[in-house]
Design an enzyme around this catalytic site. Structure first.
Site, PDB file in Angstrom:
ATOM      1  N   ASP A  83       0.814  -1.221   0.000  1.00 29.12           N
ATOM      2  CA  ASP A  83       0.000   0.000   0.000  1.00 29.12           C
ATOM      3  C   ASP A  83       0.848   1.272   0.000  1.00 29.12           C
ATOM      4  OD1 ASP A  83       0.943  -0.446   2.573  1.00 29.12           O
ATOM      5  OD2 ASP A  83      -1.023  -0.689   3.488  1.00 29.12           O
ATOM      6  N   ASP A 106      -7.476  -2.209  14.426  1.00 31.85           N
ATOM      7  CA  ASP A 106      -8.892  -2.469  14.114  1.00 31.85           C
ATOM      8  C   ASP A 106      -9.059  -3.718  13.248  1.00 31.85           C
ATOM      9  OD1 ASP A 106      -7.903  -1.624  11.680  1.00 31.85           O
ATOM     10  OD2 ASP A 106      -9.282   0.054  11.429  1.00 31.85           O
ATOM     11  N   HIS A 138      -7.361  -4.422  10.436  1.00 30.68           N
ATOM     12  CA  HIS A 138      -7.123  -4.285   8.996  1.00 30.68           C
ATOM     13  C   HIS A 138      -5.811  -4.945   8.572  1.00 30.68           C
ATOM     14  CE1 HIS A 138      -5.005  -0.245   9.845  1.00 30.68           C
ATOM     15  NE2 HIS A 138      -4.112  -0.923   9.178  1.00 30.68           N
ATOM     16  N   GLU A 177      -9.690  -1.558   5.415  1.00 27.69           N
ATOM     17  CA  GLU A 177     -10.332  -1.210   6.679  1.00 27.69           C
ATOM     18  C   GLU A 177     -11.557  -2.104   6.918  1.00 27.69           C
ATOM     19  OE1 GLU A 177      -8.775   0.472   8.630  1.00 27.69           O
ATOM     20  OE2 GLU A 177      -8.255   2.507   8.008  1.00 27.69           O
TER      21      GLU A 177
HETATM   22  C1  GLP Z   1      -0.659   0.519   8.466  1.00 26.16           C
HETATM   23  C2  GLP Z   1      -0.277  -0.350   7.294  1.00 26.16           C
HETATM   24  C3  GLP Z   1      -0.459  -1.823   7.598  1.00 26.16           C
HETATM   25  C4  GLP Z   1       0.156  -2.156   8.941  1.00 26.16           C
HETATM   26  C5  GLP Z   1      -0.517  -1.356  10.021  1.00 26.16           C
HETATM   27  C6  GLP Z   1       0.045  -1.643  11.399  1.00 26.16           C
HETATM   28  O1  GLP Z   1      -2.010   0.820   8.503  1.00 26.16           O
HETATM   29  N1  GLP Z   1      -1.005  -0.024   6.137  1.00 26.16           N
HETATM   30  O2  GLP Z   1       0.114  -2.605   6.564  1.00 26.16           O
HETATM   31  O3  GLP Z   1       0.030  -3.533   9.191  1.00 26.16           O
HETATM   32  O4  GLP Z   1      -0.307   0.024   9.729  1.00 26.16           O
HETATM   33  O5  GLP Z   1       1.144  -0.817  11.639  1.00 26.16           O
HETATM   34  P1  GLP Z   1       2.234  -1.049  12.747  1.00 26.16           P
HETATM   35  O6  GLP Z   1       3.030  -2.199  12.265  1.00 26.16           O
HETATM   36  O7  GLP Z   1       3.033   0.215  12.785  1.00 26.16           O
HETATM   37  O8  GLP Z   1       1.503  -1.344  13.998  1.00 26.16           O
END
Ligand code: GLP
Length: 259
Positions: free
Chosen positions: A67, A136, A138, A143
């Site tokens: 993404d 959440d 995702h 989402e």
């Molecule tokens: C973002 C990314 C996800 C990731 C999530 C969790 O939203 N798009 O791919 O898994 O954050 O982030 P973190 O690893 O910093 O907790």
């Protein structure tokens, strides 16, 4: 799902790096699906170490990131492309022509998303997809309420996600409202998935994803439909798994007997 619980983030990251490195060793032209966020940082550090100290070769590897924020240039400090350059690509020998990150500045976003899907198909599909999980539930930027059959597209971010990710920006107002993201359906087509979850703030989402019903309200729960998923969690993230003891026994047995 194979649930692997390690005592802390750094042990879990080294474990995950070994799994990924084994894929590259067996198939030097492997197609890797990569994720951003703080979760895979330890994994990328270990891959860099393996490249430097053990000669792990990425020269034939192709990568696709999950993404990118819409409206953010690849060179911008908060862009996922820059994150990947700084934390992995600049330190290994993957040619930049084999690296793919969605372009947040694409003028024709739907066209760009279709081309991204096509590029994945033309590369032969993703051999192993690394995933984190949002608080959440995702995956990538799918989402809650995302279609479980969704493809690469733009998606509006929830306020919870914008707040979670605000730490990378100067102010909450600066966090984009939209992102380009592989769809849940795109992710499910990867040959293997490796989902990492670290820290107590992921415990609820992880339990819902692994043990709850399959529902678009927890997009990560769609991984229950995938035949080859490994979930690697540290103790705090695993704290709310009802079958934690079972997963631990199963792992100990596998390590002992190979079954
Ligand atoms: C973002 C990314 C996800 C990731 C999530 C969790 O939203 N798009 O791919 O898994 O954050 O982030 P973190 O690893 O910093 O907790």
């Amino acid at each position: 799902m194979e649930v692997i619980i390690k005592k802390d983030q750094s042990t879990a990251s080294v474990y995950a790096a070994r799994l990924l490195a084994d894929v590259v060793k067996v198939k030097p032209h492997a197609v890797l699906g990569l994720a951003t966020g703080s979760t895979p940082l330890g994994l990328y550090r270990e891959l860099v170490r393996m490249h430097r100290e053990e000669g792990l070769d990425f020269s034939r590897v192709t990568t696709f990131n999950l993404d990118e924020y819409v409206g953010v240039a690849p060179t911008h400090p908060v862009s996922y492309h820059r994150f990947m350059n700084e934390n992995l690509f600049d330190h290994i020998n993957v040619p930049s022509s084999q690296v793919h990150v969605p372009d947040g500045l694409a003028e024709d976003l739907p066209g760009h998303c279709r081309a991204y899907e096509e590029a994945i198909r033309n590369a032969g599909g993703i051999d192993i997809q690394v995933l984190g999980i949002g608080s959440d539930g995702h995956i990538a930027f799918n989402e809650p309420s995302s279609s479980l059959g969704s493809r690469t597209r733009t998606k509006m971010l929830t306020e919870e996600t914008r707040k979670d990710n605000a730490r990378f920006f100067d102010r909450l107002e600066d966090v984009p409202h939209h992102a380009i993201t592989m769809g849940v359906g795109t992710i499910l087509e990867s040959a293997r998935c490796l989902m990492l979850a670290f820290g107590g703030n992921k415990a609820g989402a992880l339990a819902a994803a692994v043990e709850g019903p399959v529902t678009s309200m927890v997009p990560a729960s769609a991984l229950q439909l995938h035949p080859r998923v490994q979930v690697i969690a540290d103790e705090p993230a695993a704290a709310r798994l009802a079958l934690k003891a079972y997963y631990q026994q199963a792992l100990a047995r596998r390590e002992e007997t190979g079954r």
